[in-house]
Design a protein around this motif. Structure first.
Motif, PDB file in Angstrom:
ATOM      1  N   GLU A 238     -49.545 -23.127 -97.700  1.00 38.32           N
ATOM      2  CA  GLU A 238     -48.396 -23.862 -98.249  1.00 38.32           C
ATOM      3  C   GLU A 238     -48.786 -24.789 -99.402  1.00 38.32           C
ATOM      4  O   GLU A 238     -47.921 -25.346-100.072  1.00 38.32           O
ATOM      5  N   ILE A 239     -50.103 -24.949 -99.658  1.00 40.85           N
ATOM      6  CA  ILE A 239     -50.464 -25.723-100.862  1.00 40.85           C
ATOM      7  C   ILE A 239     -50.125 -24.941-102.133  1.00 40.85           C
ATOM      8  O   ILE A 239     -50.083 -25.502-103.214  1.00 40.85           O
TER       9      ILE A 239
ATOM     10  N   SER B 293     -43.292 -27.279-103.374  1.00 39.19           N
ATOM     11  CA  SER B 293     -43.266 -28.606-102.740  1.00 39.19           C
ATOM     12  C   SER B 293     -44.604 -29.310-102.922  1.00 39.19           C
ATOM     13  O   SER B 293     -44.669 -30.484-103.263  1.00 39.19           O
ATOM     14  N   TYR B 294     -45.722 -28.562-102.660  1.00 37.96           N
ATOM     15  CA  TYR B 294     -47.014 -29.230-102.756  1.00 37.96           C
ATOM     16  C   TYR B 294     -47.351 -29.560-104.216  1.00 37.96           C
ATOM     17  O   TYR B 294     -47.853 -30.645-104.517  1.00 37.96           O
TER      18      TYR B 294
ATOM     19  N   TYR C  22     -45.578 -32.640-105.263  1.00 38.73           N
ATOM     20  CA  TYR C  22     -46.196 -33.802-104.627  1.00 38.73           C
ATOM     21  C   TYR C  22     -47.507 -34.141-105.334  1.00 38.73           C
ATOM     22  O   TYR C  22     -47.766 -35.296-105.696  1.00 38.73           O
ATOM     23  N   PHE C  23     -48.347 -33.111-105.572  1.00 41.02           N
ATOM     24  CA  PHE C  23     -49.649 -33.320-106.204  1.00 41.02           C
ATOM     25  C   PHE C  23     -49.471 -33.972-107.572  1.00 41.02           C
ATOM     26  O   PHE C  23     -50.163 -34.918-107.931  1.00 41.02           O
TER      27      PHE C  23
ATOM     28  N   ALA D  80     -58.656 -35.045-104.869  1.00 41.88           N
ATOM     29  CA  ALA D  80     -58.020 -33.933-104.144  1.00 41.88           C
ATOM     30  C   ALA D  80     -58.503 -32.578-104.640  1.00 41.88           C
ATOM     31  O   ALA D  80     -58.736 -31.672-103.840  1.00 41.88           O
TER      32      ALA D  80
ATOM     33  N   THR E   7     -41.189 -25.488 -97.779  1.00 44.45           N
ATOM     34  CA  THR E   7     -42.334 -25.349 -96.859  1.00 44.45           C
ATOM     35  C   THR E   7     -42.024 -26.036 -95.531  1.00 44.45           C
ATOM     36  O   THR E   7     -41.167 -26.912 -95.453  1.00 44.45           O
TER      37      THR E   7
ATOM     38  N   THR F 271     -44.492 -27.713 -94.011  1.00 46.37           N
ATOM     39  CA  THR F 271     -45.288 -28.939 -94.083  1.00 46.37           C
ATOM     40  C   THR F 271     -44.616 -29.947 -95.010  1.00 46.37           C
ATOM     41  O   THR F 271     -44.125 -29.580 -96.070  1.00 46.37           O
ATOM     42  N   THR F 272     -44.602 -31.214 -94.569  1.00 51.92           N
ATOM     43  CA  THR F 272     -44.138 -32.286 -95.458  1.00 51.92           C
ATOM     44  C   THR F 272     -45.371 -32.963 -96.032  1.00 51.92           C
ATOM     45  O   THR F 272     -46.228 -33.401 -95.280  1.00 51.92           O
ATOM     46  N   PHE F 273     -45.490 -33.003 -97.340  1.00 50.46           N
ATOM     47  CA  PHE F 273     -46.715 -33.523 -97.949  1.00 50.46           C
ATOM     48  C   PHE F 273     -46.612 -34.995 -98.324  1.00 50.46           C
ATOM     49  O   PHE F 273     -47.609 -35.697 -98.393  1.00 50.46           O
ATOM     50  N   ASN F 274     -45.406 -35.481 -98.631  1.00 47.37           N
ATOM     51  CA  ASN F 274     -45.337 -36.864 -99.130  1.00 47.37           C
ATOM     52  C   ASN F 274     -45.082 -37.861 -98.006  1.00 47.37           C
ATOM     53  O   ASN F 274     -44.853 -37.484 -96.867  1.00 47.37           O
TER      54      ASN F 274
END
Ligand code: FAD
Length: 415
Positions: free
Chosen positions: A229-230, A234-235, A238-239, A250, A410, A412-415
């Protein structure tokens, strides 16, 4: 006056042209090569894509586009066999054939033309283009530019000029097989594919093959479901929003997701090694923990190495060396005159819509599909992500949503 001119026609800008095709945007793309060709030196028989066919040039933005991989299959009468094939990963040769098929249908693509300069006129850009064969020059005016010049081979300066980069492998294979010994330097997917290809080719009985790696283990590509999911919008979003220092830290974490070897390639290598007759196995040497410092050449090549844990120096004499030592962004010199804001030594400051920050204020913009690792993270070179990148660029250029972008795509929630 064009809305957008693309410099370079690799898969990234080819996808941009395909997505721009049904829109009212006036676009042009230039590439210095004679025709579309994707990494010809790495078209090794049986080599597979690392991303699913669904991440073709258009599907993730518009599955109804005429430029989908499935429509390509229909055009060559292979749709039913593909249905029974039941695989997401296709061969690199087939992907290349698909890209070529798309490239022959888009009228805004121009090959054998090199972009040699870009000038900012104050309210637009003038793009100077030279025909490679004749030297004839033409200037085009555009409001926006997309720099899609990709990457170029990177070989350490301390390696002799006769060392071959992996991008030349297919063209050099025949002469490599005439050597008594060939050494491969590097531990990523390209090195593994070349090792496997030489291992499984018809080679003289006395042929020696050496594979030198700096790392202790040959890392497997991260293919875990949540881990992947990276490589999602979404990722990436965020990145891009993280402070510079956090992004710098990172990017070093993702070696396995970016440079690992696919489990299938490692499995095939192991099976072939296991089946080798003992005499043959003696001539195959896989050497870990060795950092290559220098490669010199008299008649043969001499590889000078240091053991990363025992710290002693070693040398190896060999007939030819293939360096699978990676790539660096290919940045034409003229970009230095475009007042680009940098945030690292070579890294451009690029926003969430892939617009490059400039030190001058302007309503005409520069966009990047290359040199994005520090601004957009591990998905910078990922073909799957190129579609959502192109959607964002086209929406930004048009000033409206030509292609709706999927939100919260995604688990996964990244933030
Ligand atoms: C062997 C290999 C396999 C890969 N497999 C995968 C995969 O399975 N999945 C995945 O996600 N990624 C993969 N990648 C990574 C990535 O998809 C590729 O690197 C991809 O080619 C990047 O596309 P691009 O359009 O950015 O640049 P490129 O393909 O490098 O194209 C750039 C183009 O710009 C042109 N150009 C440069 N300067 C000028 C100029 N001044 N004027 C005119 N033209 C110019 C060049 O001629 C070139 O054609 C792979 C990479 C390699 C090397």
């Amino acid at each position: 006056m064009y809305d957008l001119i693309g410099v370079g026609i690799g898969p990234m800008n080819l996808g941009l042209s395909a997505l721009a095709h049904p829109t009212p945007l006036r676009t042009l793309f230039f590439d210095e090569s004679e025709q579309f060709s994707w990494h010809p030196g790495m078209m090794i028989k049986d080599s597979m894509m690392q991303t699913s066919f669904i991440s073709d040039l258009v599907t993730l933005a518009d599955p109804t586009s005429p430029f989908t991989y499935l429509n390509y299959l229909r055009s060559i009468n292979r749709l039913h066999t593909f249905y029974f094939y039941e695989k997401l990963l296709i061969s690199r040769q087939e992907y290349n054939a698909y890209l070529k098929w798309v490239s022959t249908q888009l009228e805004d693509l121009h090959f054998s033309t090199r972009v040699i300069d870009i000038q900012d006129t104050g309210d637009s850009y003038e793009v100077l283009v030279e025909e490679v064969a004749t030297g004839k020059r033409t200037t085009y005016e555009t409001r926006n530019i997309v720099l899609g010049t990709g990457s170029k081979p990177s070989i350490p300066a301390s390696f002799d000029d006769g060392v071959i980069h992996n991008t030349q492998y297919v063209m050099e294979k025949e002469s490599l097989l005439k050597q008594e010994k060939v050494s491969i330097v590097g531990s990523g997917q390209s090195a593994a594919e070349i090792f496997l290809d030489l291992l499984t080719s018809d080679r003289p009985e006395t042929f020696e093959l050496e594979w030198i790696s700096r790392s202790t283990i040959f890392e497997t590509l991260e293919t875990g479901k949540l881990g992947e999911e990276i490589f999602s919008p979404s990722y990436v979003q965020y990145f891009n929003s993280l402070p510079l220092e956090t992004r710098q830290d990172a990017v070093t974490k993702f070696a396995r997701s970016q440079n690992g070897i696919s489990p299938e390639t490692l499995q095939a290598i192991y099976e072939h090694l296991y089946d080798l007759p003992q005499d043959d196995a003696k001539r195959i040497n896989i050497r870990a923990n060795l950092e290559v410092n220098q490669i010199t050449r008299e008649q043969d090549f001499t590889i000078s190495m240091r053991h990363t844990e025992l710290h002693d120096e070693r040398t190896s004499k060999t007939g030819a060396v293939v360096a699978a030592t990676g790539f660096v962004p290919s940045l034409p010199r003229f970009v230095n005159r475009l007042d680009i804001e940098f945030e690292g030594e070579q890294a451009w400051k690029v926003d969430a819509n892939y617009r490059i920050h400039r030190t001058v204020k302007a309503n005409h913009h520069l966009y990047a599909t290359t040199n994005l690792e520090l601004s957009h993270g591990p998905a910078a070179d990922n073909l799957g992500m190129s579609v959502s990148r192109n959607q964002l660029i086209l929406n930004d250029v048009a000033g409206k949503e030509l292609y709706p972008v999927e939100q919260h795509a995604t688990f996964t929630t990244f933030n």
